[in-house]
Design an enzyme around this catalytic site. Structure first.
Site, short mmCIF file in Angstrom:
data_model
loop_
_atom_site.label_atom_id
_atom_site.label_comp_id
_atom_site.label_asym_id
_atom_site.label_seq_id
_atom_site.Cartn_x
_atom_site.Cartn_y
_atom_site.Cartn_z
CB CYS A 108 -0.79 -0.09 1.15
SG CYS A 108 -2.35 1.05 0.98
CG HIS A 210 -3.41 -3.44 3.17
ND1 HIS A 210 -2.56 -2.96 4.17
CD2 HIS A 210 -4.09 -2.33 2.49
CE1 HIS A 210 -2.42 -1.84 4.01
NE2 HIS A 210 -3.42 -1.42 3.23
CD GLU A 212 -1.30 -6.11 5.67
OE1 GLU A 212 -1.95 -4.94 5.86
OE2 GLU A 212 -1.06 -6.24 4.66
#
Length: 237
Positions: A108, A210, A212
């Site tokens: 990001c 993202h 994660e």
């Protein structure tokens, strides 16, 4: 600490009002699941070369906006979280890591940092130019999911597979002009750049989403982190 385990630097948010640095745990969790040690890197006015020399890989994490003065941009009422100390620290990390060939993953904001470090610039507020075809963050601000198209024969497609990927998106800025040597390897349906690589570098990838946070394609996003950590292990070797 077993030095057979790669050490991965994770850039943190800047200092908050209480003098604390922070980072969402998910960033560390995906690195640990990939078999590496996360090392948090708070922004400090210190030389970064000795620090990078101890790491096997670098993840530039998400967060607030870059100061538009760093990429010849303009002020905008939608800008938030600008932290010049963090900007300068992460730009130095990016430039030095690129110079030595250290494996780098930008997530990001981290992708945007890499682009600016290589002379590129950003759309200050994406809704002004991309319209409403694809929502890139929820309102009020938060993650939202949408697919991205991957380009074949890219490092990204090699890591996660060539099919379209459902991503956790949480941004209001995006790449406008690519930095030197970068190539686009994923796009949203509205044409927004969603991932980029630096072919001349041993392993550098920036993603606008993202990984994660995972979502429906969790295993494929973890595969991206796994590929990055494998590159870091090769770098250490």
């Amino acid at each position: 600490m077993d030095r057979k385990i790669p050490l991965i630097g994770l850039s943190t948010y800047g200092s908050d009002g209480g003098g604390r640095f922070g980072l969402p745990r998910e960033y560390a969790d995906v690195v640990i699941r990939a078999g590496a040690w996360p090392v948090l890197l708070p922004p400090m006015p210190l030389p970064v070369a000795p620090l990078l020399g101890r790491l096997d890989g670098l993840i530039l994490c998400g967060g607030g906006d870059l100061d538009p003065g760093l990429y010849r941009g303009r002020q905008h009422e939608a800008l938030y979280g600008i932290d010049r100390e963090r900007d300068e620290f992460e730009l130095a990390l990016a430039c030095d890591a690129i110079a030595i060939g250290l494996p780098i993953l930008g997530i990001c904001r981290g992708m945007q940092v890499i682009n600016v470090a290589l002379g590129g610039d950003l759309h200050e507020h994406l809704p002004d130019v991309a319209g409403a075809e694809v929502a890139h963050r929820a309102d009020p601000s938060g993650p939202i999911f949408h697919p991205v198209r991957l380009r074949a024969l890219s490092r990204l497609a090699e890591a996660v597979g060539p099919a379209s990927l459902e991503t956790a998106s949480w941004h209001h800025q995006a790449i406008r002009c690519l930095g030197k040597g970068l190539t686009v390897v994923a796009e949203a349906a509205d044409g927004v750049v969603e991932a980029m690589e630096l072919p001349a570098h041993p392993w550098l990838l920036g993603v606008q989403w993202h990984p994660e946070l995972g979502g429906a394609d969790h295993s494929r996003h973890q595969a991206l982190i796994d590929a990055f950590v494998l590159a870091a292990a090769d770098w250490r070797g």
